[in-house]
Design a protein around this motif. Structure first.
Motif, short mmCIF file in Angstrom:
data_model
loop_
_atom_site.label_atom_id
_atom_site.label_comp_id
_atom_site.label_asym_id
_atom_site.label_seq_id
_atom_site.Cartn_x
_atom_site.Cartn_y
_atom_site.Cartn_z
N ALA A 107 0.97 -1.15 0.05
CA ALA A 107 -0.13 0.04 0.01
C ALA A 107 0.92 1.25 -0.01
CB ALA A 107 -0.83 0.03 1.23
N PHE A 108 0.23 2.50 -0.36
CA PHE A 108 0.84 3.63 -0.35
C PHE A 108 0.35 4.42 0.90
CE2 PHE A 108 0.96 2.64 -4.89
CZ PHE A 108 2.10 2.46 -4.98
N THR A 109 1.17 5.03 1.80
CA THR A 109 0.74 5.23 3.04
C THR A 109 1.27 6.92 3.01
OG1 THR A 109 0.36 3.35 4.12
CG2 THR A 109 0.62 5.34 5.51
N CYS A 110 0.36 7.93 3.49
CA CYS A 110 0.98 9.22 3.35
C CYS A 110 1.55 9.43 4.77
CB CYS A 110 -0.55 10.33 3.18
SG CYS A 110 0.04 11.92 3.73
N PRO A 111 2.68 9.96 4.72
CA PRO A 111 3.31 10.20 5.80
C PRO A 111 3.15 11.32 6.96
CG PRO A 111 4.55 11.08 4.31
CD PRO A 111 3.48 10.53 3.68
N TYR A 112 2.00 11.98 6.38
CA TYR A 112 1.66 13.17 7.28
C TYR A 112 0.63 12.94 8.11
CZ TYR A 112 1.04 18.39 7.79
OH TYR A 112 0.79 19.80 8.32
N HIS A 113 -0.37 12.37 7.69
CA HIS A 113 -1.47 11.94 8.44
C HIS A 113 -2.14 10.56 8.41
CE1 HIS A 113 -2.05 16.26 8.00
NE2 HIS A 113 -2.22 16.36 9.17
N GLY A 114 -1.34 9.80 7.64
CA GLY A 114 -1.55 8.14 7.78
C GLY A 114 -2.51 7.67 6.81
N TRP A 115 -3.11 8.44 5.77
CA TRP A 115 -4.10 8.02 4.84
C TRP A 115 -3.56 6.73 4.02
CZ3 TRP A 115 -8.35 11.40 2.32
CH2 TRP A 115 -8.91 12.14 3.22
N GLY A 116 -3.86 5.62 3.99
CA GLY A 116 -3.29 4.35 3.34
C GLY A 116 -4.24 4.26 1.94
N TYR A 117 -3.46 4.06 0.95
CA TYR A 117 -4.13 3.79 -0.44
C TYR A 117 -3.51 2.44 -0.89
CZ TYR A 117 -4.97 8.77 -0.47
OH TYR A 117 -5.39 10.03 0.04
N GLY A 118 -4.43 1.63 -1.76
CA GLY A 118 -4.30 0.57 -2.54
C GLY A 118 -3.30 0.67 -3.48
N LEU A 119 -2.78 -0.30 -4.18
CA LEU A 119 -1.90 -0.30 -5.43
C LEU A 119 -2.70 0.29 -6.63
CD1 LEU A 119 -0.29 -3.55 -5.07
CD2 LEU A 119 0.92 -1.63 -4.91
N ALA A 125 -7.73 2.98 4.07
CA ALA A 125 -7.76 3.33 5.33
C ALA A 125 -7.22 4.69 5.70
CB ALA A 125 -6.89 2.17 6.03
N LEU A 126 -7.91 5.16 6.98
CA LEU A 126 -7.38 6.47 7.58
C LEU A 126 -7.66 6.49 8.98
CD1 LEU A 126 -10.13 9.19 6.69
CD2 LEU A 126 -10.42 6.69 6.12
N PRO A 127 -6.79 7.22 9.63
CA PRO A 127 -6.98 7.43 11.14
C PRO A 127 -8.21 7.98 11.64
CG PRO A 127 -4.91 7.90 10.38
CD PRO A 127 -5.55 7.94 9.19
N LYS A 128 -8.82 7.47 12.56
CA LYS A 128 -10.17 8.26 13.31
C LYS A 128 -11.10 8.35 12.06
CE LYS A 128 -10.09 10.66 16.92
NZ LYS A 128 -10.54 9.68 17.70
N PRO A 129 -11.46 7.21 11.43
CA PRO A 129 -12.46 7.47 10.39
C PRO A 129 -13.72 7.88 10.79
CG PRO A 129 -12.21 5.01 10.93
CD PRO A 129 -11.09 5.66 11.82
N GLU A 130 -14.23 7.61 12.14
CA GLU A 130 -15.67 8.11 12.38
C GLU A 130 -15.70 9.84 12.25
OE1 GLU A 130 -12.83 8.15 16.01
OE2 GLU A 130 -13.25 6.73 14.44
N GLU A 131 -14.58 10.40 12.47
CA GLU A 131 -14.60 11.98 12.38
C GLU A 131 -14.95 12.26 10.72
OE1 GLU A 131 -14.31 14.20 14.53
OE2 GLU A 131 -13.99 12.45 15.75
N TYR A 132 -15.00 11.34 9.98
CA TYR A 132 -15.60 11.57 8.53
C TYR A 132 -17.14 11.10 8.32
CZ TYR A 132 -10.92 13.30 7.34
OH TYR A 132 -9.58 14.00 7.41
N ASP A 133 -17.67 10.61 9.28
CA ASP A 133 -18.75 10.05 8.93
C ASP A 133 -19.81 11.17 8.67
OD1 ASP A 133 -18.40 7.56 9.87
OD2 ASP A 133 -19.11 7.69 11.80
N GLY A 134 -20.68 10.92 7.38
CA GLY A 134 -21.41 11.77 7.00
C GLY A 134 -20.49 12.95 6.13
N VAL A 135 -19.35 12.90 6.05
CA VAL A 135 -18.52 14.02 5.48
C VAL A 135 -18.35 13.69 3.80
CG1 VAL A 135 -16.53 15.40 5.42
CG2 VAL A 135 -17.50 14.89 7.52
N PHE A 136 -17.76 12.30 3.70
CA PHE A 136 -17.41 11.74 2.39
C PHE A 136 -17.35 10.26 2.55
CE2 PHE A 136 -13.03 12.71 3.64
CZ PHE A 136 -12.62 11.41 3.60
N ASP A 137 -17.59 9.60 1.50
CA ASP A 137 -17.44 8.30 1.47
C ASP A 137 -15.77 8.01 1.00
OD1 ASP A 137 -17.41 5.53 -0.18
OD2 ASP A 137 -19.20 5.36 1.21
N LYS A 138 -15.21 6.78 1.41
CA LYS A 138 -13.93 6.55 0.99
C LYS A 138 -13.84 6.16 -0.49
CE LYS A 138 -12.95 3.23 3.83
NZ LYS A 138 -11.88 2.13 4.46
#
Length: 431
Positions: A107-119, A125-138
């Motif tokens: 995976a590719f992981t952003c070193p700033y806030h840890g967002w993780g992306y597939g190949l 994945a992203l840290p504390k995903p609950e904070e994005y509930d209702g904000v956007f879909d992954k």
């Protein structure tokens, strides 16, 4: 609004500095920083740009980083072995998610806030995903993908989704790419390694160089002096039967050694004495005499340079890739090629030949670099001036494929490249 108009005018101004009919371009094209910025947009962001070879990402999880103009991208192969070209930019705050030149990852992981992306670029994945509930879909926030296509293992990508298919863009160059890939000696061509360096000059100086045979006996005297007599005679080609052909869309081919255009032709000829050591090493690895002849002939590369506008040359035995850094700086990547699964003696010979000319301590690259730097310095002299690309204009003929063709020392290929450049820069009028 005024800024957009200014940039539009700069693009048109640059197009007007190209006078293909008279075979000349204004030297300001090498040194004007505003023109350079427009080139990044109108040329590099609007055409097919070479980003790598499939052999550089051979397995699921393989990746390499590259640039399209100034924009960083990632060439990756996902778990289903599909290729992707992704913008190297996290969708959160914009940090690059990969800094390694190449490797293998899950995976590719952003070193700033840890967002993780597939190949494939999908946000996994992203840290504390609950904070994005209702904000956007992954699923709405993947790494942005570019349109990417490949031909003979060469991978190109573009930001322009409306551009013609890659094979149409390559057009008459496809024939020569097919011939170039025969240098695997019966094995698929594979990247063996690469090295990079920057030179203090504009990218178009490099674009011109690999379709310029005229400089060879002057700039590369030291290289020729390092060769055995028979090989030196082969490189004395300015008065030979070679040619330069404009292939359209800015592409061109410069044939220096016609007898080495098709590496699978005339294999019934005896192996020259100077290649006897390589031939014996291949026999010692268990190769038949027919295989030995094919490998020996392919080991030393083709007899031509193929320029693919705007950033890569299939140059006799290697890829030369340019990247514009600034108006007065260009990165060059020299990519050594061999055969995937080919005998060790064959790939070893390919590497030694690469080092002899292209390597940092080679006989060719340092001399070329000196010439390129002097062109850039000279472009700063005076307030006006033309760069001449008119050699051979009065002696053009039509090739068997219906293209403009001139002598091997003509500047036919340069004029073809500048014709495409002029067309793309003039597109500023439509923006």
């Amino acid at each position: 609004m005024s800024q957009l108009i200014d940039m539009k005018n700069i693009g048109l101004q640059a197009a007007d500095m190209v006078d293909v009919e008279k075979g000349r371009v204004k030297k300001e094209l090498y040194s004007n920083p505003e023109i350079f910025e427009e080139e990044l947009d109108l040329v590099f962001n609007n055409t097919w740009v070479f980003v790598g070879h499939e052999s550089e990402v051979p397995e699921a999880g393989s990746f390499k980083t590259a640039y399209i103009g100034r924009q960083p991208v990632i060439l990756s192969r996902d778990r289903k072995m599909n290729l992707h070209v992704l913008q190297n930019r996290c969708r959160h705050r914009g940090a690059t998610v990969c800094e390694a030149r190449k490797g293998k990852t899950k995976a590719f992981t952003c070193p700033y806030h840890g967002w993780g992306y597939g190949l494939d670029g999908s946000l996994r994945a992203l840290p504390k995903p609950e904070e994005y509930d209702g904000v956007f879909d992954k699923s709405e926030m993947p790494l942005e993908s570019l349109r990417a296509e490949s031909y003979q293992g060469m991978v190109f990508a573009t930001f322009n989704n409306d551009i013609e298919p890659l094979e149409d863009f390559l057009g008459g160059a496809k024939k020569w790419i097919d011939l170039f890939m025969k240098q695997g000696g019966g094995y698929p061509v594979k990247v063996l390694g690469e090295h990079r360096f920057n030179f203090p000059g504009n990218w178009k100086i490099q674009l011109e160089n690999t379709t310029d045979a005229y400089h060879f006996p002057i700039v590369h005297k030291s290289f020729v002096s390092s060769l055995d007599e028979a090989t030196a005679d082969i490189f004395d080609f300015l008065d030979g039967e070679g040619f330069v052909e404009d292939l359209g869309n800015g592409h061109s081919v410069m044939v220096m050694i016609p007898q080495l255009v098709d590496l699978e032709a005339d294999l019934d000829q005896p192996i020259p004495e100077r290649f006897s050591a390589l031939a014996q090493a291949l026999r010692d690895e268990g190769k038949s005499e027919n295989e030995v002849k094919k490998l020996v002939r392919a080991a030393h590369g083709t007899g031509f340079n193929l320029n693919l506008f705007p950033n890569v040359s299939c140059s006799m035995a290697f890829f030369r890739v340019l990247r514009p850094v600034s108006v007065g700086e260009t990165e060059i990547q020299h990519v050594a090629l061999g055969g995937d699964g080919a005998p060790d003696a064959f790939n070893h010979k390919r590497m030694r030949l690469h080092e002899h000319f292209q390597g940092p301590m080679g006989f060719g690259t340092p001399d070329d670099g000196e010439a390129w730097e002097r062109v850039q310095k000279g472009s700063m002299a005076g307030t006006d001036g033309w760069i001449l690309v008119n050699r051979g204009m009065s002696k053009l003929r039509t090739s068997e494929d219906g293209n403009p063709q001139g002598a091997v020392c003509s500047e036919t290929g340069m004029r073809g490249a500048y014709q495409q450049y002029k067309k793309m820069m003039a597109a500023a009028e439509e923006k």
